[in-house]
Each structure stands twice: as structure tokens, then as C-alpha cells.
Design a protein around this motif. Sequence first.
Motif, PDB file in Angstrom:
ATOM      1  N   GLU A 128       7.504  13.546 -12.413  1.00 52.31           N
ATOM      2  CA  GLU A 128       8.165  13.393 -11.255  1.00 52.31           C
ATOM      3  C   GLU A 128       7.397  14.214 -10.149  1.00 52.31           C
ATOM      4  OE1 GLU A 128      12.474  13.439  -9.222  1.00 52.31           O
ATOM      5  OE2 GLU A 128      12.353  12.891 -11.423  1.00 52.31           O
ATOM      6  N   ALA A 129       7.051  15.389 -10.174  1.00 49.82           N
ATOM      7  CA  ALA A 129       6.339  16.093  -9.192  1.00 49.82           C
ATOM      8  C   ALA A 129       5.089  15.326  -8.642  1.00 49.82           C
ATOM      9  CB  ALA A 129       5.949  17.451  -9.646  1.00 49.82           C
ATOM     10  N   ASN A 130       4.464  14.930  -9.666  1.00 53.80           N
ATOM     11  CA  ASN A 130       3.157  14.082  -9.228  1.00 53.80           C
ATOM     12  C   ASN A 130       3.670  12.750  -8.338  1.00 53.80           C
ATOM     13  OD1 ASN A 130       2.614  15.576 -11.528  1.00 53.80           O
ATOM     14  ND2 ASN A 130       0.331  15.146 -11.013  1.00 53.80           N
ATOM     15  N   ILE A 131       4.857  12.283  -8.679  1.00 57.43           N
ATOM     16  CA  ILE A 131       4.965  11.062  -7.939  1.00 57.43           C
ATOM     17  C   ILE A 131       5.691  11.274  -6.707  1.00 57.43           C
ATOM     18  CG2 ILE A 131       7.165   9.245  -7.927  1.00 57.43           C
ATOM     19  CD1 ILE A 131       7.391   9.299 -10.918  1.00 57.43           C
ATOM     20  N   HIS A 132       6.157  12.335  -6.364  1.00 56.40           N
ATOM     21  CA  HIS A 132       6.434  12.840  -4.958  1.00 56.40           C
ATOM     22  C   HIS A 132       5.389  13.142  -4.267  1.00 56.40           C
ATOM     23  CE1 HIS A 132      10.849  12.425  -5.176  1.00 56.40           C
ATOM     24  NE2 HIS A 132      10.845  13.168  -6.439  1.00 56.40           N
ATOM     25  N   ALA A 133       4.274  13.919  -4.945  1.00 61.95           N
ATOM     26  CA  ALA A 133       2.846  14.126  -4.373  1.00 61.95           C
ATOM     27  C   ALA A 133       2.206  12.915  -3.802  1.00 61.95           C
ATOM     28  CB  ALA A 133       2.189  15.052  -5.347  1.00 61.95           C
ATOM     29  N   LEU A 134       2.213  12.059  -4.799  1.00 58.24           N
ATOM     30  CA  LEU A 134       1.694  10.687  -4.214  1.00 58.24           C
ATOM     31  C   LEU A 134       2.196  10.183  -3.248  1.00 58.24           C
ATOM     32  CD1 LEU A 134      -0.210   8.289  -4.802  1.00 58.24           C
ATOM     33  CD2 LEU A 134       1.464   7.386  -6.384  1.00 58.24           C
ATOM     34  N   PHE A 135       3.698   9.934  -3.173  1.00 54.70           N
ATOM     35  CA  PHE A 135       4.293   9.187  -1.912  1.00 54.70           C
ATOM     36  C   PHE A 135       4.178  10.068  -0.619  1.00 54.70           C
ATOM     37  CE2 PHE A 135       8.157   8.091   0.321  1.00 54.70           C
ATOM     38  CZ  PHE A 135       8.406   6.674   0.115  1.00 54.70           C
ATOM     39  N   ASP A 136       4.037  11.372  -0.818  1.00 48.61           N
ATOM     40  CA  ASP A 136       3.818  12.061   0.434  1.00 48.61           C
ATOM     41  C   ASP A 136       2.356  12.011   0.933  1.00 48.61           C
ATOM     42  OD1 ASP A 136       6.368  13.408   0.302  1.00 48.61           O
ATOM     43  OD2 ASP A 136       5.810  15.231  -0.718  1.00 48.61           O
ATOM     44  N   ALA A 137       1.431  11.854  -0.164  1.00 47.96           N
ATOM     45  CA  ALA A 137       0.179  11.610   0.403  1.00 47.96           C
ATOM     46  C   ALA A 137      -0.043  10.004   1.240  1.00 47.96           C
ATOM     47  CB  ALA A 137      -0.842  11.319  -1.017  1.00 47.96           C
ATOM     48  N   PHE A 138       0.847   9.063   0.618  1.00 51.01           N
ATOM     49  CA  PHE A 138       0.747   7.745   1.269  1.00 51.01           C
ATOM     50  C   PHE A 138       1.454   7.831   2.771  1.00 51.01           C
ATOM     51  CE2 PHE A 138       1.416   5.278  -2.949  1.00 51.01           C
ATOM     52  CZ  PHE A 138       0.191   5.226  -2.961  1.00 51.01           C
ATOM     53  N   GLY A 139       1.838   8.911   3.228  1.00 47.06           N
ATOM     54  CA  GLY A 139       2.341   9.238   4.445  1.00 47.06           C
ATOM     55  C   GLY A 139       3.580   8.278   4.962  1.00 47.06           C
ATOM     56  N   PRO A 140       4.657   8.619   4.379  1.00 48.73           N
ATOM     57  CA  PRO A 140       6.046   7.976   4.724  1.00 48.73           C
ATOM     58  C   PRO A 140       6.477   8.274   5.937  1.00 48.73           C
ATOM     59  CG  PRO A 140       6.399   9.916   3.255  1.00 48.73           C
ATOM     60  CD  PRO A 140       4.975   9.795   3.401  1.00 48.73           C
ATOM     61  N   ASP A 141       7.183   7.348   6.507  1.00 45.13           N
ATOM     62  CA  ASP A 141       7.644   7.171   7.886  1.00 45.13           C
ATOM     63  C   ASP A 141       8.949   8.254   8.034  1.00 45.13           C
ATOM     64  OD1 ASP A 141       9.905   6.001   6.991  1.00 45.13           O
ATOM     65  OD2 ASP A 141       9.450   4.105   7.868  1.00 45.13           O
ATOM     66  N   VAL A 142       9.415   8.254   9.166  1.00 48.90           N
ATOM     67  CA  VAL A 142      10.543   9.343   9.138  1.00 48.90           C
ATOM     68  C   VAL A 142      11.651   9.248   8.633  1.00 48.90           C
ATOM     69  CG1 VAL A 142       9.815  10.073  11.669  1.00 48.90           C
ATOM     70  CG2 VAL A 142      11.470   8.360  11.428  1.00 48.90           C
ATOM     71  N   GLU A 143      11.893   7.694   8.073  1.00 52.90           N
ATOM     72  CA  GLU A 143      13.025   7.355   7.013  1.00 52.90           C
ATOM     73  C   GLU A 143      12.499   7.566   5.686  1.00 52.90           C
ATOM     74  OE1 GLU A 143      15.357   4.195   8.329  1.00 52.90           O
ATOM     75  OE2 GLU A 143      14.456   4.150  10.409  1.00 52.90           O
ATOM     76  N   ASP A 144      11.152   8.064   5.411  1.00 53.93           N
ATOM     77  CA  ASP A 144      10.951   8.256   3.929  1.00 53.93           C
ATOM     78  C   ASP A 144      10.550   7.113   3.289  1.00 53.93           C
ATOM     79  OD1 ASP A 144      10.055  10.317   2.363  1.00 53.93           O
ATOM     80  OD2 ASP A 144      12.027  10.422   1.313  1.00 53.93           O
ATOM     81  N   ARG A 145       9.903   6.340   3.904  1.00 58.92           N
ATOM     82  CA  ARG A 145       9.494   4.944   3.339  1.00 58.92           C
ATOM     83  C   ARG A 145       7.841   4.765   3.492  1.00 58.92           C
ATOM     84  NH1 ARG A 145      13.277   1.382   7.229  1.00 58.92           N
ATOM     85  NH2 ARG A 145      11.993   2.522   8.544  1.00 58.92           N
ATOM     86  N   ILE A 146       7.530   4.004   2.616  1.00 58.05           N
ATOM     87  CA  ILE A 146       6.126   3.741   2.892  1.00 58.05           C
ATOM     88  C   ILE A 146       6.219   1.990   2.863  1.00 58.05           C
ATOM     89  CG2 ILE A 146       5.023   5.619   1.670  1.00 58.05           C
ATOM     90  CD1 ILE A 146       4.703   3.956  -0.967  1.00 58.05           C
ATOM     91  N   THR A 147       4.878   1.371   3.120  1.00 54.96           N
ATOM     92  CA  THR A 147       5.175   0.006   3.288  1.00 54.96           C
ATOM     93  C   THR A 147       4.544  -0.545   1.567  1.00 54.96           C
ATOM     94  OG1 THR A 147       2.611  -0.148   3.821  1.00 54.96           O
ATOM     95  CG2 THR A 147       4.118  -0.122   5.624  1.00 54.96           C
ATOM     96  N   VAL A 148       4.947  -1.732   1.587  1.00 54.39           N
ATOM     97  CA  VAL A 148       4.639  -2.441   0.284  1.00 54.39           C
ATOM     98  C   VAL A 148       3.045  -2.468   0.304  1.00 54.39           C
ATOM     99  CG1 VAL A 148       4.410  -4.696  -0.890  1.00 54.39           C
ATOM    100  CG2 VAL A 148       6.783  -3.709   0.331  1.00 54.39           C
ATOM    101  N   THR A 149       2.146  -2.809   1.185  1.00 57.09           N
ATOM    102  CA  THR A 149       0.846  -3.008   1.420  1.00 57.09           C
ATOM    103  C   THR A 149       0.220  -1.455   0.817  1.00 57.09           C
ATOM    104  OG1 THR A 149       1.089  -4.660   3.086  1.00 57.09           O
ATOM    105  CG2 THR A 149      -1.094  -3.491   2.864  1.00 57.09           C
ATOM    106  N   THR A 150       0.849  -0.649   1.522  1.00 56.73           N
ATOM    107  CA  THR A 150       0.194   0.787   1.164  1.00 56.73           C
ATOM    108  C   THR A 150       0.232   1.082  -0.256  1.00 56.73           C
ATOM    109  OG1 THR A 150       0.802   1.870   3.356  1.00 56.73           O
ATOM    110  CG2 THR A 150       0.646   3.283   1.499  1.00 56.73           C
TER     111      THR A 150
END
Length: 177
Positions: A128-150
Motif C-alpha cells: 500500500e505505501a508503494n501504491i500511494h507513492a506511485l499515485f503521487d508520482a503520477f501527479g494527481p489533480d487537486v481532486e486526487d485523480r489521475i488520467t487513464v492514459t497516465t
Amino acid sequence: MRTEATERAELVFSLFDANGNGVLDSEDFDLMTGRVLEVAVASDDGAREAIRAAFRRYWTTLATELDANGDGVISVDEFRPFVLDPERFGPTITEFAEALSALGDPDGDGLIERPLFVSLMRAIGFAEANIHALFDAFGPDVEDRITVTTWARGIEDYYAPDMGGIPADQLVAVRAV
């Protein structure tokens, strides 16, 4: 081939060895598919079938390309160089990346919210900690989302033998839980 790529391949091998017998076999892919679908309850039938097909193709490609002796299993030594060969394994990874990232977007708005991303990645077996680190590295938007393409591109990068210092490296970094 970069060290990071080898580490990523070894990690995914260990996660895909869902039955824990030290090799990959068709049962592993059935188990993994079931775990992923279990958390993808909001996804439509098309997305669910696409991930089933992608896991099936992943296994079929491995079995066809690597199981020369016909014993129905793939060792880590057989797996590592093959999955890091874009010429041989690239189309399989692209299908898998598109199917998994689409599963993370059940409402079809092109965006993946963190909770579902975490659930899907945890179902695969990532920490889980690595998953969150990955999501953060993808640069989520202000609503904490990333794009499908990303996410799809991130999955493809995970298997790239010449890439290091990429968001996917967050999955192999040792993190406190």
C-alpha cells in the motif's frame, strides 16, 4: 537493461505467482484475475471482460513463448528477459495496460480516483505505501485523480528495459508500511 527494470520484473513475477509455488502457471492468472475483479465491482461487463482477456493473453503469451519443455510453468529466469523485451512482449503489455487502467475508470470520465487505484493495485499484491507513492508520482489533480492514459503509460513504462527513475520505480522502493 537497467537494474530498475530487472527489479520491477522480479517484483511482478513474485506478485503474479499468486499460488506461491515459485513459478508462474495458469492457476496464478486465474487467481489474480479473480482478485482484481473482486474489487472492480463498479466496472461494466466490457471492462471486466477486457481484463479477463488481458490476463488470459498475458499467460498465453508467456506459455507460448517460454514454456519450451511443455511443463506448464514459467520460472523467474525464463520470465525476466522476456517480459522486458518490447519487441516480443510489448503488445501483450499494451493490452494489459489499457484493460487495467480502464477498469479503474468505471464511470468513463477518463479519470481514476485514488481509492479504486489503491484497491486494484492491492488486489495485484503491491504494498500500500508503494501504491500511494506511485499515485503521487503520477501527479494527481487537486481532486486526487489521475488520467487513464497516465496509468496505462505507467504500466507500459514498468516493463521498459531501458527506463529508470520513472514513477513505476516507486513500486519496488522499500517503504515503511
